[in-house]
Structure formats: structure tokens, C-alpha cells
Design a protein around this motif. Structure first.
Motif, PDB file in Angstrom:
ATOM      1  N   UNK A  30       0.921  -1.421   0.018  1.00  8.71           N
ATOM      2  CA  UNK A  30       0.037   0.104  -0.030  1.00  8.71           C
ATOM      3  C   UNK A  30       0.964   1.113   0.149  1.00  8.71           C
ATOM      4  N   UNK A  31       0.313   2.445  -0.684  1.00  5.02           N
ATOM      5  CA  UNK A  31       1.183   3.454  -0.671  1.00  5.02           C
ATOM      6  C   UNK A  31       1.363   4.057   0.613  1.00  5.02           C
ATOM      7  N   UNK A  32       2.913   4.649   0.796  1.00  5.96           N
ATOM      8  CA  UNK A  32       3.342   4.877   1.897  1.00  5.96           C
ATOM      9  C   UNK A  32       3.415   4.025   3.284  1.00  5.96           C
ATOM     10  N   UNK A  33       3.692   2.520   2.761  1.00  5.01           N
ATOM     11  CA  UNK A  33       3.873   1.506   3.948  1.00  5.01           C
ATOM     12  C   UNK A  33       5.144   0.733   3.468  1.00  5.01           C
ATOM     13  N   UNK A  34       5.918   1.144   2.588  1.00  6.53           N
ATOM     14  CA  UNK A  34       7.127   0.410   2.183  1.00  6.53           C
ATOM     15  C   UNK A  34       7.910   0.421   3.504  1.00  6.53           C
ATOM     16  N   UNK A  35       8.250   1.337   4.244  1.00  8.42           N
ATOM     17  CA  UNK A  35       9.377   1.439   5.200  1.00  8.42           C
ATOM     18  C   UNK A  35       8.848   0.451   6.213  1.00  8.42           C
ATOM     19  N   UNK A  36       7.341   0.382   6.492  1.00  9.59           N
ATOM     20  CA  UNK A  36       6.621  -0.710   7.692  1.00  9.59           C
ATOM     21  C   UNK A  36       7.048  -2.017   6.957  1.00  9.59           C
ATOM     22  N   UNK A  87       9.560  -3.179   5.137  1.00  7.68           N
ATOM     23  CA  UNK A  87      11.090  -3.295   5.352  1.00  7.68           C
ATOM     24  C   UNK A  87      11.446  -3.701   6.695  1.00  7.68           C
ATOM     25  N   UNK A  88      10.704  -2.774   7.719  1.00  3.46           N
ATOM     26  CA  UNK A  88      11.001  -2.841   9.150  1.00  3.46           C
ATOM     27  C   UNK A  88      10.393  -4.298   9.536  1.00  3.46           C
ATOM     28  N   UNK A  89       9.483  -4.712   9.283  1.00  2.00           N
ATOM     29  CA  UNK A  89       8.973  -6.000   9.760  1.00  2.00           C
ATOM     30  C   UNK A  89       9.513  -6.975   9.116  1.00  2.00           C
ATOM     31  N   UNK A  90      10.211  -6.763   7.846  1.00  2.00           N
ATOM     32  CA  UNK A  90      11.050  -8.164   7.493  1.00  2.00           C
ATOM     33  C   UNK A  90      12.440  -8.199   8.237  1.00  2.00           C
ATOM     34  N   UNK A  98       2.946  -9.209  12.844  1.00  2.00           N
ATOM     35  CA  UNK A  98       2.042  -8.710  11.953  1.00  2.00           C
ATOM     36  C   UNK A  98       0.791  -7.648  12.563  1.00  2.00           C
ATOM     37  N   UNK A  99       0.416  -8.256  13.451  1.00  2.00           N
ATOM     38  CA  UNK A  99      -0.670  -7.402  14.308  1.00  2.00           C
ATOM     39  C   UNK A  99      -0.007  -6.072  14.757  1.00  2.00           C
ATOM     40  N   UNK A 100       0.869  -5.968  15.302  1.00  4.48           N
ATOM     41  CA  UNK A 100       1.545  -4.717  15.732  1.00  4.48           C
ATOM     42  C   UNK A 100       1.840  -3.739  14.616  1.00  4.48           C
ATOM     43  N   UNK A 101       2.666  -4.431  13.666  1.00  4.25           N
ATOM     44  CA  UNK A 101       2.844  -3.668  12.383  1.00  4.25           C
ATOM     45  C   UNK A 101       1.903  -3.144  11.650  1.00  4.25           C
ATOM     46  N   UNK A 102       0.639  -3.442  11.690  1.00  6.10           N
ATOM     47  CA  UNK A 102      -0.555  -3.069  11.043  1.00  6.10           C
ATOM     48  C   UNK A 102      -1.559  -2.253  12.107  1.00  6.10           C
ATOM     49  N   UNK A 103      -1.003  -1.633  13.035  1.00  5.15           N
ATOM     50  CA  UNK A 103      -1.923  -0.988  13.786  1.00  5.15           C
ATOM     51  C   UNK A 103      -2.075   0.545  13.093  1.00  5.15           C
ATOM     52  N   UNK A 104      -1.209   0.874  12.326  1.00  2.66           N
ATOM     53  CA  UNK A 104      -1.755   2.243  11.396  1.00  2.66           C
ATOM     54  C   UNK A 104      -2.489   1.778   9.906  1.00  2.66           C
ATOM     55  N   UNK A 105      -2.763   0.289   9.859  1.00  2.00           N
ATOM     56  CA  UNK A 105      -3.385   0.216   8.673  1.00  2.00           C
ATOM     57  C   UNK A 105      -2.585  -1.210   7.861  1.00  2.00           C
TER      58      UNK A 105
END
Length: 106
Positions: A11-17, A19-22, A80-87
């Protein structure tokens, strides 16, 4: 040997999220489960929002069994759940299953 090319459409604007999760979670969990990532790429076109990697398995049965373990792993579910708190991060994942051509030697 079976190779799986995985293409993540982010999703747009979520590339850093992603990368951080991986970097902080997913690759460590893969390693603990015995899942081998052979290479990892980001699309050079920042507008495309694609992350691509290749995994190696003995066969499709091993792949399916290890991904089942991964999907049910409590550490993964928490990350996964924590990294998707912002969507949501990943719009969709495309998988392509490959085998090496008989005439190609590495």
C-alpha cells in the motif's frame, strides 16, 4: 529444488513498514522455521511499491508445510498485528513457482 518468487504489492506509504517488519521480525522467524530466502529486492521505481524475494524449498510439500507453521507462529502473528496498527501494509502477494532449467549450471 523448488523456488518461489514472491512479489509483494505494498500500500502507498507503507514500504518502510514492510521493510521494518522483514528486517526486525519476518526474516528471523523464517530462519527459525528453516525457511531459506535466497535473495531480496526492492523495485527501483519507488512509485511501484513492490518488494520481491525468492525462497528455496525441496518441494511443494515442504513449502506448504513451512508456510503453515509460519502463519500459525505466535511471534509472527504478534509482529503482523503490531505492524498493522496504522493500517494494512500488503495489498496483495503474487507467488510464482519455479524450477531451474536443466541446461543452466550455477
Amino acid at each position: 529444488m523448488l523456488y518461489e518468487l514472491r512479489i509483494y504489492y505494498i500500500h502507498p506509504g507503507r514500504m518502510q513498514a514492510i521493510n521494518d517488519r522483514f528486517a526486525n521480525h519476518t526474516l528471523n522467524i523464517f530462519s527459525r522455521i528453516g525457511m531459506k530466502v535466497t535473495d531480496f529486492w526492492e523495485d527501483t521505481d519507488a512509485e511501484s511499491n513492490k518488494l520481491v524475494y525468492v525462497m528455496e524449498f525441496a518441494n511443494r510439500e515442504e513449502r506448504d508445510a513451512k508456510f503453515e507453521i509460519f502463519r500459525n507462529d505466535p511471534e509472527w502473528q504478534k509482529a503482523r498485528n503490531e505492524s498493522e496498527l496504522d493500517g494494512a501494509i500488503v495489498e496483495r502477494v503474487e507467488s510464482v513457482f519455479l524450477k531451474q532449467a536443466a541446461y543452466f549450471n550455477r
